[in-house]
Design a protein around this motif. Structure first.
Motif, PDB file in Angstrom:
ATOM      1  N   TYR A 153       0.914  -1.079  -0.006  1.00 43.98           N
ATOM      2  CA  TYR A 153       0.006  -0.177   0.078  1.00 43.98           C
ATOM      3  C   TYR A 153       0.894   1.259   0.114  1.00 43.98           C
ATOM      4  O   TYR A 153       1.799   1.380   0.885  1.00 43.98           O
ATOM      5  CB  TYR A 153      -1.069   0.010   0.953  1.00 43.98           C
ATOM      6  N   ILE A 154       0.755   1.855  -1.110  1.00 45.06           N
ATOM      7  CA  ILE A 154       1.495   3.144  -1.290  1.00 45.06           C
ATOM      8  C   ILE A 154       0.767   4.378  -0.615  1.00 45.06           C
ATOM      9  O   ILE A 154      -0.357   4.895  -0.905  1.00 45.06           O
ATOM     10  CB  ILE A 154       1.905   3.586  -2.666  1.00 45.06           C
ATOM     11  N   ALA A 155       1.302   5.072   0.510  1.00 41.70           N
ATOM     12  CA  ALA A 155       0.762   5.915   1.278  1.00 41.70           C
ATOM     13  C   ALA A 155       1.028   7.398   0.430  1.00 41.70           C
ATOM     14  O   ALA A 155       2.071   7.551   0.231  1.00 41.70           O
ATOM     15  CB  ALA A 155       1.148   6.053   2.611  1.00 41.70           C
ATOM     16  N   ASP A 156      -0.059   8.108   0.507  1.00 45.59           N
ATOM     17  CA  ASP A 156       0.008   9.438   0.033  1.00 45.59           C
ATOM     18  C   ASP A 156       0.640  10.477   1.040  1.00 45.59           C
ATOM     19  O   ASP A 156       0.003  10.387   2.143  1.00 45.59           O
ATOM     20  CB  ASP A 156      -1.390   9.780  -0.680  1.00 45.59           C
ATOM     21  N   ALA A 157       1.323  11.281   0.421  1.00 50.00           N
ATOM     22  CA  ALA A 157       1.912  12.369   1.413  1.00 50.00           C
ATOM     23  C   ALA A 157       0.507  13.512   1.303  1.00 50.00           C
ATOM     24  O   ALA A 157      -0.070  13.657   0.350  1.00 50.00           O
ATOM     25  CB  ALA A 157       3.069  13.152   0.767  1.00 50.00           C
ATOM     26  N   ALA A 158       0.519  13.986   2.358  1.00 48.64           N
ATOM     27  CA  ALA A 158      -0.614  15.131   2.659  1.00 48.64           C
ATOM     28  C   ALA A 158       0.109  16.548   3.258  1.00 48.64           C
ATOM     29  O   ALA A 158       0.379  16.176   4.703  1.00 48.64           O
ATOM     30  CB  ALA A 158      -2.025  14.556   3.494  1.00 48.64           C
ATOM     31  N   PRO A 159      -0.129  17.590   2.503  1.00 44.35           N
ATOM     32  CA  PRO A 159      -0.446  17.750   1.543  1.00 44.35           C
ATOM     33  C   PRO A 159       0.599  17.443   0.355  1.00 44.35           C
ATOM     34  O   PRO A 159       1.850  17.323   0.774  1.00 44.35           O
ATOM     35  CB  PRO A 159      -0.427  19.122   1.225  1.00 44.35           C
ATOM     36  N   ALA A 160       0.525  16.986  -0.731  1.00 44.15           N
ATOM     37  CA  ALA A 160       1.490  16.413  -1.813  1.00 44.15           C
ATOM     38  C   ALA A 160       1.927  17.467  -2.771  1.00 44.15           C
ATOM     39  O   ALA A 160       1.097  18.154  -3.157  1.00 44.15           O
ATOM     40  CB  ALA A 160       0.979  15.177  -2.433  1.00 44.15           C
ATOM     41  N   THR A 161       3.364  17.539  -2.852  1.00 44.47           N
ATOM     42  CA  THR A 161       3.841  18.572  -3.812  1.00 44.47           C
ATOM     43  C   THR A 161       3.755  17.876  -5.207  1.00 44.47           C
ATOM     44  O   THR A 161       3.434  16.530  -5.424  1.00 44.47           O
ATOM     45  CB  THR A 161       5.189  18.980  -3.671  1.00 44.47           C
ATOM     46  N   PRO A 162       3.843  18.661  -6.500  1.00 40.54           N
ATOM     47  CA  PRO A 162       3.706  18.002  -7.545  1.00 40.54           C
ATOM     48  C   PRO A 162       5.026  16.852  -7.779  1.00 40.54           C
ATOM     49  O   PRO A 162       4.457  15.786  -8.726  1.00 40.54           O
ATOM     50  CB  PRO A 162       4.066  19.067  -8.445  1.00 40.54           C
ATOM     51  N   PHE A 163       5.978  17.079  -7.337  1.00 43.80           N
ATOM     52  CA  PHE A 163       6.936  16.127  -7.284  1.00 43.80           C
ATOM     53  C   PHE A 163       6.582  14.824  -6.725  1.00 43.80           C
ATOM     54  O   PHE A 163       6.941  13.628  -7.237  1.00 43.80           O
ATOM     55  CB  PHE A 163       8.498  16.434  -6.684  1.00 43.80           C
ATOM     56  N   GLN A 164       5.926  14.833  -5.428  1.00 39.82           N
ATOM     57  CA  GLN A 164       5.442  13.484  -4.675  1.00 39.82           C
ATOM     58  C   GLN A 164       4.504  12.930  -5.344  1.00 39.82           C
ATOM     59  O   GLN A 164       4.366  11.766  -5.431  1.00 39.82           O
ATOM     60  CB  GLN A 164       5.259  14.177  -3.309  1.00 39.82           C
ATOM     61  N   ARG A 165       3.561  13.649  -6.146  1.00 34.47           N
ATOM     62  CA  ARG A 165       2.227  13.068  -6.543  1.00 34.47           C
ATOM     63  C   ARG A 165       2.869  12.335  -7.896  1.00 34.47           C
ATOM     64  O   ARG A 165       2.524  11.128  -7.959  1.00 34.47           O
ATOM     65  CB  ARG A 165       1.128  14.103  -7.046  1.00 34.47           C
ATOM     66  N   ALA A 166       3.702  12.840  -8.654  1.00 38.52           N
ATOM     67  CA  ALA A 166       4.206  12.288  -9.880  1.00 38.52           C
ATOM     68  C   ALA A 166       5.178  11.038  -9.500  1.00 38.52           C
ATOM     69  O   ALA A 166       4.915   9.762  -9.952  1.00 38.52           O
ATOM     70  CB  ALA A 166       4.873  13.192 -10.729  1.00 38.52           C
ATOM     71  N   LEU A 167       6.058  11.181  -8.347  1.00 39.82           N
ATOM     72  CA  LEU A 167       6.686  10.189  -7.999  1.00 39.82           C
ATOM     73  C   LEU A 167       6.045   8.936  -7.412  1.00 39.82           C
ATOM     74  O   LEU A 167       6.146   7.726  -7.667  1.00 39.82           O
ATOM     75  CB  LEU A 167       7.858  10.339  -6.890  1.00 39.82           C
ATOM     76  N   THR A 168       4.826   9.243  -6.756  1.00 38.91           N
ATOM     77  CA  THR A 168       4.047   8.135  -6.050  1.00 38.91           C
ATOM     78  C   THR A 168       3.262   7.286  -7.197  1.00 38.91           C
ATOM     79  O   THR A 168       3.237   5.993  -7.448  1.00 38.91           O
ATOM     80  CB  THR A 168       3.039   8.786  -5.193  1.00 38.91           C
ATOM     81  N   ALA A 169       2.781   7.983  -8.184  1.00 41.51           N
ATOM     82  CA  ALA A 169       2.201   7.377  -9.396  1.00 41.51           C
ATOM     83  C   ALA A 169       3.223   6.581 -10.221  1.00 41.51           C
ATOM     84  O   ALA A 169       2.867   5.276 -10.561  1.00 41.51           O
ATOM     85  CB  ALA A 169       1.241   8.359 -10.166  1.00 41.51           C
ATOM     86  N   GLN A 170       4.279   6.975 -10.514  1.00 44.47           N
ATOM     87  CA  GLN A 170       5.281   6.435 -11.264  1.00 44.47           C
ATOM     88  C   GLN A 170       5.711   5.044 -10.278  1.00 44.47           C
ATOM     89  O   GLN A 170       6.239   4.135 -11.028  1.00 44.47           O
ATOM     90  CB  GLN A 170       6.512   7.294 -11.381  1.00 44.47           C
TER      91      GLN A 170
END
Length: 234
Positions: free
Chosen positions: A73-90
Motif C-alpha cells: 500500500y503506497i501511502a500518499d503524502a498530505a499535502p503532496a507536492t507535484p513531485f511527490q504526486r508524480a513520484l507516487t504514481a510512477q
C-alpha cells in the motif's frame, strides 16, 4: 616540459614538508576538510523523476525478496507536492508492471511511505569541475590540456565531427551548484517494525523549487512611516 614538471613536483614536496613541519599538533576544534569527490544527480525533468521511481522500485524488490509475499500500500503524502504526486504514481506503475500486488487500502498490506525533506543552502556554492583549455587540432580532433586528474595530462581524441571537449564534460550539469537539495527516504513497514528503509539525496534546479513545495518568502517592504517625539508645550 619534463624538467619543468619535475622541478614543480620537487618544489611542491619541499613546500609540503615545510608546511607539515609547522602544522600545529593541537587545535581547539577539528580542522575543516573536504569529503572525497562524489557525484550527486541534478533533477531537471519529469523523466528524471521516473528514473528515481525505477531506482526505488529496484530497492524495494531487493528488500522485499527477504519477506513473505504481501500486498503493498503506497501511502500518499498530505499535502503532496507535484513531485511527490508524480513520484507516487510512477512508483505504483513500476511495481504493478513488475508483478507486485498494490492495494488501494492499507489493511492487510505492507505500508510504503515516501518522505521528502527539502533543504536550502547558501547561494553561490562552488562548482569544482575539470579545468583546462580546449582547441581544435584538426577537423573533429580536439585537445584538452591541464586536466587535474592524473595520469590524464593531455586528452586528445578523434571522434569525427563530435566535440571531444563536450564529451569529456557532458556528465556535469550546466550552471552553478544549486543551493536546493532534497533528501528522499522510502520506508516499508508493518504495524510493528520497519522492514526496509533507504535514503538518497538529489540536487534540484533552483528555478524549480515550487515543484518540490518550497515557497520562498518575499522580503518585507521597508516601512515608510516614522515616529517623532514632540517635546515642549503644544
Amino acid at each position: 616540459m619534463v624538467l619543468k614538471t619535475a622541478a614543480a613536483i620537487g618544489a611542491g614536496l619541499v613546500v609540503a614538508a615545510s608546511v607539515a613541519g609547522c602544522a600545529a599538533r593541537y587545535t581547539p576544534t577539528p580542522l575543516a576538510t573536504n569529503f572525497p569527490v562524489s557525484k550527486q544527480p541534478k533533477l531537471q525533468a519529469a523523466e528524471h523523476w521516473a528514473v528515481i521511481a525505477g531506482h526505488l522500485e529496484k530497492q524495494l524488490k531487493e528488500a522485499l525478496a527477504k519477506q513473505p509475499p504481501r500486498p503493498l500500500y503506497i501511502a500518499d503524502a498530505a499535502p503532496a507536492t507535484p513531485f511527490q504526486r508524480a513520484l507516487t504514481a510512477q512508483l505504483i506503475t513500476a511495481l504493478v508492471n513488475d508483478g507486485y500486488t498494490v492495494s488501494r487500502t492499507a489493511p492487510g498490506s505492507l505500508k510504503v511511505e515516501l518522505d521528502m525533506q527539502a533543504v536550502t543552502f547558501s547561494a553561490n556554492r562552488p562548482q569544482y569541475r575539470y579545468h583546462g583549455e580546449h582547441a581544435a587540432l584538426a577537423s573533429g580532433v580536439w585537445v584538452l590540456s591541464e586536466i587535474d586528474l592524473p595520469p590524464l595530462a593531455v586528452v586528445a581524441a578523434g571522434v569525427g565531427a563530435y566535440d571531444s571537449y563536450n564529451w569529456f564534460n557532458d556528465q556535469f550539469a550546466p550552471g552553478a551548484t544549486p543551493r536546493t537539495e532534497i533528501i528522499l527516504t522510502i520506508s516499508v513497514t508493518d504495524q510493528y517494525r520497519y522492514l526496509a528503509r533507504n535514503s538518497s539525496a538529489y540536487y534540484v534546479a533552483d528555478s524549480d523549487r515550487p515543484l518540490y513545495g518550497i515557497v520562498d518568502v518575499e522580503p518585507e517592504a521597508p516601512k515608510l512611516t516614522r515616529m517623532f517625539k514632540v517635546r515642549g508645550d503644544m
